[in-house]
Design an enzyme around this catalytic site. Structure first.
Site, PDB file in Angstrom:
ATOM      1  N   ASN A  12       0.871  -1.180   0.000  1.00  0.00           N
ATOM      2  CA  ASN A  12       0.000   0.000   0.000  1.00  0.00           C
ATOM      3  C   ASN A  12       0.905   1.227   0.000  1.00  0.00           C
ATOM      4  OD1 ASN A  12      -1.745   2.096   0.602  1.00  0.00           O
ATOM      5  ND2 ASN A  12      -2.192   1.398   2.690  1.00  0.00           N
ATOM      6  N   TRP A  13       0.964   1.902  -1.139  1.00  0.00           N
ATOM      7  CA  TRP A  13       1.901   3.028  -1.242  1.00  0.00           C
ATOM      8  C   TRP A  13       1.375   4.302  -0.591  1.00  0.00           C
ATOM      9  CZ3 TRP A  13       5.485   3.579  -6.108  1.00  0.00           C
ATOM     10  CH2 TRP A  13       6.389   2.517  -6.104  1.00  0.00           C
ATOM     11  N   LYS A  14       0.105   4.309  -0.208  1.00  0.00           N
ATOM     12  CA  LYS A  14      -0.488   5.504   0.422  1.00  0.00           C
ATOM     13  C   LYS A  14      -0.240   6.723  -0.468  1.00  0.00           C
ATOM     14  CE  LYS A  14       0.044   3.246   4.824  1.00  0.00           C
ATOM     15  NZ  LYS A  14       0.244   3.355   6.254  1.00  0.00           N
ATOM     16  N   HIS A  99      -9.270   1.459   5.302  1.00  0.00           N
ATOM     17  CA  HIS A  99      -7.973   1.610   5.975  1.00  0.00           C
ATOM     18  C   HIS A  99      -8.145   2.592   7.132  1.00  0.00           C
ATOM     19  CE1 HIS A  99      -3.843   2.685   6.773  1.00  0.00           C
ATOM     20  NE2 HIS A  99      -3.482   1.605   6.117  1.00  0.00           N
ATOM     21  N   GLU A 101      -6.431   4.923   8.145  1.00  0.00           N
ATOM     22  CA  GLU A 101      -6.149   6.332   7.830  1.00  0.00           C
ATOM     23  C   GLU A 101      -7.359   6.992   7.184  1.00  0.00           C
ATOM     24  OE1 GLU A 101      -2.495   5.595   5.740  1.00  0.00           O
ATOM     25  OE2 GLU A 101      -1.507   5.116   7.631  1.00  0.00           O
ATOM     26  N   GLU A 169      -5.075  -4.726  10.945  1.00  0.00           N
ATOM     27  CA  GLU A 169      -4.041  -3.711  11.100  1.00  0.00           C
ATOM     28  C   GLU A 169      -4.273  -2.937  12.403  1.00  0.00           C
ATOM     29  OE1 GLU A 169      -2.146  -2.632   7.082  1.00  0.00           O
ATOM     30  OE2 GLU A 169      -3.863  -1.324   7.373  1.00  0.00           O
ATOM     31  N   GLY A 175       3.031   2.250  10.740  1.00  0.00           N
ATOM     32  CA  GLY A 175       4.037   3.294  10.555  1.00  0.00           C
ATOM     33  C   GLY A 175       4.805   3.666  11.811  1.00  0.00           C
ATOM     34  N   SER A 214       3.795  -2.035  10.308  1.00  0.00           N
ATOM     35  CA  SER A 214       5.250  -2.112  10.506  1.00  0.00           C
ATOM     36  C   SER A 214       5.862  -3.447  10.085  1.00  0.00           C
ATOM     37  CB  SER A 214       5.625  -1.777  11.962  1.00  0.00           C
ATOM     38  OG  SER A 214       5.251  -0.441  12.262  1.00  0.00           O
ATOM     39  N   GLY A 235       2.934  -1.002   4.220  1.00  0.00           N
ATOM     40  CA  GLY A 235       3.002   0.393   3.785  1.00  0.00           C
ATOM     41  C   GLY A 235       4.435   0.775   3.455  1.00  0.00           C
ATOM     42  N   GLY A 236       5.094   1.420   4.399  1.00  0.00           N
ATOM     43  CA  GLY A 236       6.428   1.996   4.180  1.00  0.00           C
ATOM     44  C   GLY A 236       7.417   1.058   3.513  1.00  0.00           C
TER      45      GLY A 236
HETATM   46  P1  PGA Z   1       3.128   0.322   7.522  1.00  0.00           P
HETATM   47  O1  PGA Z   1       1.622   0.546   7.018  1.00  0.00           O
HETATM   48  O2  PGA Z   1       3.618  -0.955   6.911  1.00  0.00           O
HETATM   49  O3  PGA Z   1       3.880   1.538   6.999  1.00  0.00           O
HETATM   50  O4  PGA Z   1       3.089   0.276   9.003  1.00  0.00           O
HETATM   51  C1  PGA Z   1       0.774  -0.555   6.865  1.00  0.00           C
HETATM   52  C2  PGA Z   1      -0.556  -0.086   6.343  1.00  0.00           C
HETATM   53  O5  PGA Z   1      -1.023   0.964   6.758  1.00  0.00           O
HETATM   54  O6  PGA Z   1      -1.167  -0.754   5.475  1.00  0.00           O
END
Ligand code: PGA
Length: 256
Positions: A12-14, A99, A101, A169, A175, A214, A235-236
């Protein structure tokens, strides 16, 4: 109660990635062979601006491509939103919905998340429905109750293992570099598995349950080794091809 499930590694590149990042996407697309993809599915969800060019780049690769959100309606006066049909039109096959966020930044409720998942299904997309507790909820011992409520309200009736993936999650792990204990992840996933079986019957046995928060190349192998963890939503650490490919390798090494 568990069935043989093809795991999924999803990136997930956000709100990250410009045309410069296409070199990373190309490297990931080229690294995954069709034979590997039969064992572990790989998916990248770039920002909407890169969706069409990404699917074009991945034409000859088994790397699946998806979006990070969709509107619950097919079309209309919804400035700035994109519909599930538009994602399918760009040859995307997945969409992340709910998600944390989006739940936080856009006040999305589980009922709205379910409507989005239904829109995804109607457009023949697979919905990755995200659930997870906040730190305060975990500290108050409410994790399972929160997950139960979110699943009940967010997962459409009639969801199948083909058109739906659940991502656990924990909000506090996203993150932050903080990851729950393996036993905590196992407990959450075991609950999700049994709850889905109760709701959906046989389908619930083969629906993929991802862990997200993470995940990175150092912990990927341990995370996918936990019972009922059928892949990762990352994500990251999905932004760099070298890291994505390392995590993909860790997933492949899991005994079938
Ligand atoms: P993260 O994000 O791997 O950067 O913690 C995961 C996500 O939000 O899907």
């Amino acid at each position: 109660m568990t069935e043989k499930i093809r795991p999924l590694l999803a990136g997930n590149w956000k709100m990250n990635g410009t045309r410069d990042s296409l070199t990373e996407i190309k490297a990931i697309a080229e690294a995954i062979t069709p034979a590997q993809a039969l064992k572990v599915e790989a998916l990248l969800c770039p920002p909407a601006t890169l969706l069409y060019v990404t699917t074009a780049l991945c034409q000859d690769s088994p790397l699946a491509v998806g979006a990070q959100d969709c509107h619950q309606h097919r079309s209309g006066a919804h400035t700035g939103d994109i519909s599930a049909e538009m994602i399918a039109d760009c040859f995307g096959t997945y969409v992340i919905v709910g998600h944390s966020e989006r739940r936080r930044d856009h006040a999305e409720t589980s009922e709205l998340v379910r409507a989005k998942a239904e829109a995804a299904h109607a457009a023949d997309l697979t919905a990755i429905i995200c659930v997870g507790e906040t730190l305060a909820e975990r500290q108050q011992g409410q994790t399972i109750a929160v997950l139960q409520k979110q699943i009940e309200a967010s997962v459409p009736q009639g969801s199948t293992a083909q058109n739906t993936v659940i991502a656990y999650e924990p909000v506090w792990a996203i993150g932050t570099g903080m990851v729950p204990q393996p036993s905590e992840i196992a407990e959450a996933h075991s609950f999700l598995r049994s709850d889905l079986v109760t709701r959906l019957g046989r389908t619930g046995k083969s629906m993929r349950l991802l862990y997200g928060g993470s995940a990175n190349p150092s912990n990927a192998a341990a995370l996918v080794g936990i019972e009922n963890v059928n892949g990762l939503l990352v994500g990251g650490a999905s932004l760099k091809a070298v890291d994505f490919i390392a995590m993909y390798g860790a997933c492949l090494k899991q005994p079938a």
